[in-house]
Design a protein around this motif. Structure first.
Motif, PDB file in Angstrom:
ATOM      1  N   VAL A  23       0.538  -0.982   0.496  1.00  0.00           N
ATOM      2  CA  VAL A  23       0.078  -0.124   0.146  1.00  0.00           C
ATOM      3  C   VAL A  23       0.927   1.345  -0.532  1.00  0.00           C
ATOM      4  CG1 VAL A  23      -1.776   1.298   1.484  1.00  0.00           C
ATOM      5  CG2 VAL A  23      -1.737  -1.322   1.199  1.00  0.00           C
ATOM      6  N   GLN A  24       1.945   0.727   1.434  1.00  0.00           N
ATOM      7  CA  GLN A  24       2.880   2.411   1.451  1.00  0.00           C
ATOM      8  C   GLN A  24       3.542   2.686  -0.657  1.00  0.00           C
ATOM      9  OE1 GLN A  24       5.360   2.684   3.788  1.00  0.00           O
ATOM     10  NE2 GLN A  24       6.460   3.916   3.826  1.00  0.00           N
ATOM     11  N   LEU A  25       4.207   1.597  -1.240  1.00  0.00           N
ATOM     12  CA  LEU A  25       4.784   1.329  -2.079  1.00  0.00           C
ATOM     13  C   LEU A  25       3.577   1.524  -3.357  1.00  0.00           C
ATOM     14  CD1 LEU A  25       6.370  -2.025  -2.362  1.00  0.00           C
ATOM     15  CD2 LEU A  25       7.336   0.394  -2.085  1.00  0.00           C
ATOM     16  N   TYR A  26       2.598   1.461  -3.510  1.00  0.00           N
ATOM     17  CA  TYR A  26       1.442   2.332  -4.157  1.00  0.00           C
ATOM     18  C   TYR A  26       1.660   3.731  -4.065  1.00  0.00           C
ATOM     19  CZ  TYR A  26      -2.489   2.356  -6.922  1.00  0.00           C
ATOM     20  OH  TYR A  26      -3.564   2.970  -7.828  1.00  0.00           O
ATOM     21  N   GLN A  27       1.075   4.126  -2.830  1.00  0.00           N
ATOM     22  CA  GLN A  27       1.350   5.983  -2.560  1.00  0.00           C
ATOM     23  C   GLN A  27       2.134   5.802  -2.345  1.00  0.00           C
ATOM     24  OE1 GLN A  27      -0.274   4.961   1.080  1.00  0.00           O
ATOM     25  NE2 GLN A  27      -2.208   5.844   0.482  1.00  0.00           N
ATOM     26  N   ASP A  28       3.668   6.061  -2.276  1.00  0.00           N
ATOM     27  CA  ASP A  28       4.713   6.530  -2.845  1.00  0.00           C
ATOM     28  C   ASP A  28       5.171   6.043  -4.090  1.00  0.00           C
ATOM     29  OD1 ASP A  28       3.929   7.537  -0.351  1.00  0.00           O
ATOM     30  OD2 ASP A  28       5.800   6.668   0.824  1.00  0.00           O
ATOM     31  N   PHE A  29       5.251   5.098  -4.980  1.00  0.00           N
ATOM     32  CA  PHE A  29       6.104   4.576  -5.810  1.00  0.00           C
ATOM     33  C   PHE A  29       4.736   4.142  -7.344  1.00  0.00           C
ATOM     34  CE2 PHE A  29       9.253   4.966  -2.268  1.00  0.00           C
ATOM     35  CZ  PHE A  29      10.261   5.633  -2.706  1.00  0.00           C
ATOM     36  N   LYS A  30       4.221   4.808  -7.077  1.00  0.00           N
ATOM     37  CA  LYS A  30       2.703   4.519  -8.474  1.00  0.00           C
ATOM     38  C   LYS A  30       3.491   4.445  -9.540  1.00  0.00           C
ATOM     39  CE  LYS A  30      -1.507   5.450 -10.104  1.00  0.00           C
ATOM     40  NZ  LYS A  30      -2.265   5.916 -10.645  1.00  0.00           N
ATOM     41  N   GLY A  31       2.631   3.239 -10.060  1.00  0.00           N
ATOM     42  CA  GLY A  31       3.578   2.644 -11.118  1.00  0.00           C
ATOM     43  C   GLY A  31       4.567   1.391 -10.555  1.00  0.00           C
ATOM     44  N   ASP A  32       5.862   0.902 -11.954  1.00  0.00           N
ATOM     45  CA  ASP A  32       6.796   0.146 -11.558  1.00  0.00           C
ATOM     46  C   ASP A  32       7.716   0.683 -10.197  1.00  0.00           C
ATOM     47  OD1 ASP A  32       8.056  -1.745 -11.453  1.00  0.00           O
ATOM     48  OD2 ASP A  32       8.911  -1.932 -13.435  1.00  0.00           O
ATOM     49  N   PRO A  33       7.623  -0.061  -9.241  1.00  0.00           N
ATOM     50  CA  PRO A  33       8.851   0.252  -7.852  1.00  0.00           C
ATOM     51  C   PRO A  33      10.094   0.366  -8.357  1.00  0.00           C
ATOM     52  CG  PRO A  33       7.380  -1.140  -6.934  1.00  0.00           C
ATOM     53  CD  PRO A  33       6.557  -1.308  -8.577  1.00  0.00           C
ATOM     54  N   TYR A  34      10.221  -1.093  -8.757  1.00  0.00           N
ATOM     55  CA  TYR A  34      11.628  -0.846  -9.482  1.00  0.00           C
ATOM     56  C   TYR A  34      12.236   0.540 -10.504  1.00  0.00           C
ATOM     57  CZ  TYR A  34      16.182  -2.156 -11.911  1.00  0.00           C
ATOM     58  OH  TYR A  34      17.380  -2.571 -12.566  1.00  0.00           O
TER      59      TYR A  34
END
Length: 276
Positions: free
Chosen positions: A108-119
Motif C-alpha cells: 500500500v505504501q509503495l503504491y502511494q509513494d511510488f505509483k507504477g513499477d517500483p523498480y
C-alpha cells in the motif's frame, strides 16, 4: 381492454435491461487476485490502508472502486551498459542484474509513494547511485580484480538505501567492460609483472645454489682441517687410514726412517719364490 403488445414488449425490455445492469454490477463488484500478488483498493481516489490477499476481493461496481495488483514474487531486472568512473578517472561500462521482492505488508505504501513499477522509481536509481559510489573507490584495474568485493559492497549500499519496503535478494555484476586501450595497457603491465617475477625467481634460485656450494666448500675445508690436526696430534690415525685403503697386496718397497738408521731410504723387497 386488451393490453397493447408494444407496451408489453417495452416492459419486458426494461426488465431485461435491469437484469443486465444488475448482472454487470454483480460481476464487476468482485475480482480475483492471483497467487503471488497483493491488491490495493482505491475507492473514488482514496487508497485503502489494508492490502488485499490472494483470492476473491470485493469492490464497488461501476468504477466506483478499483483494485490494483502488486506482484510480491521474486523478480529480476537487468541493466545494460551503465557508465561509471573509477578512481583513476577511467570510464567503466557495467552490466548488472538485480533480484528483488516486494514486501507484502508494504504494497500500500509503495503504491502511494511510488505509483507504477517500483523498480523504475525506487530500485534502479538507488542501484546506480550505489554502484557509482563503489566504483569511484577503486582503479579500473582493481575493479576487474576485485569484482566480488565490488558486488558485495554495492549490494550492501542498495539494501541500506531501500530499507525494508523491498527485499534485495541479490545483486550480480554480469560484466565489467574497459576501453580497448585500457585493456591493452593492463595486459602489457601484467606481462611485465610476470617477466619480473620470473627473473626474480631465477635470481633467487641462483642465489640459493651459490649458498649451497659455499656451505659444501666450507664443510669440506673444515673436514680437511680436522684430518690434518688429527694427523699431527696422533700419528696412529695415518696408520689407520693406510690400513683402510690397503688392497691386500704385499708392498714391494719399504721405507727406512731416521730412527732405523736409513735416513728415509726406500729399499726394494724381492719376493721369494715358494719352495718346491
Amino acid at each position: 381492454m386488451p393490453q397493447d403488445p408494444n407496451a408489453k414488449m417495452a416492459g419486458f425490455g426494461i426488465v431485461i435491461g435491469l437484469l443486465l445492469i444488475i448482472a454487470i454490477g454483480l460481476f464487476s463488484s468482485f475480482t480475483v487476485i492471483p497467487p503471488g500478488h497483493r491488491g490495493v483498493r482505491v475507492t473514488m481516489g482514496k487508497v485503502s490502508s489494508e492490502e488485499l490477499g490472494e483470492g476473491v476481493a470485493l469492490k464497488w461496481p461501476l468504477g466506483i472502486s478499483q483494485i490494483n495488483e502488486m506482484n510480491v514474487q521474486q523478480q529480476q531486472k537487468t541493466e545494460e551498459d551503465v557508465p561509471c568512473f573509477s578512481s583513476d578517472l577511467q570510464t567503466v561500462t557495467i552490466k548488472y542484474a538485480v533480484m528483488y521482492r516486494l514486501n507484502p505488508t508494504s504494497v500500500v505504501q509503495l503504491y502511494q509513494d511510488f505509483k507504477g513499477d517500483p523498480y523504475e522509481s525506487l530500485i534502479s536509481p538507488r542501484v546506480q547511485e550505489a554502484l557509482k559510489q563503489v566504483t569511484a573507490k577503486y582503479t579500473a584495474e582493481m575493479l576487474v580484480q576485485k569484482r566480488e568485493v565490488v558486488r558485495e559492497e554495492t549490494r550492501t549500499l542498495i539494501r541500506q538505501a531501500i530499507g525494508e519496503k523491498i527485499e534485495i535478494v541479490d545483486f550480480n555484476l554480469r560484466d565489467i567492460s574497459l576501453s580497448k586501450e585500457l585493456e591493452a595497457a593492463i595486459e602489457a603491465k601484467m606481462v611485465q609483472q610476470q617477466a619480473s617475477l620470473k627473473k626474480e625467481y631465477e635470481l633467487d634460485s641462483e642465489r640459493k645454489e651459490a649458498e649451497i656450494v659455499a656451505v659444501k666448500a666450507e664443510a669440506e675445508a673444515k673436514a680437511v682441517k680436522i684430518r690434518g690436526e688429527a694427523l699431527v696430534t696422533n700419528p696412529l690415525v695415518l696408520q689407520l687410514e693406510i690400513i683402510k685403503k690397503w688392497n691386500g697386496v704385499s708392498p714391494t718397497v719399504v721405507m727406512l726412517g731416521k730412527d732405523a738408521g736409513g735416513g728415509n731410504v726406500i729399499l726394494p723387497i724381492t719376493p721369494t719364490s715358494p719352495q718346491q
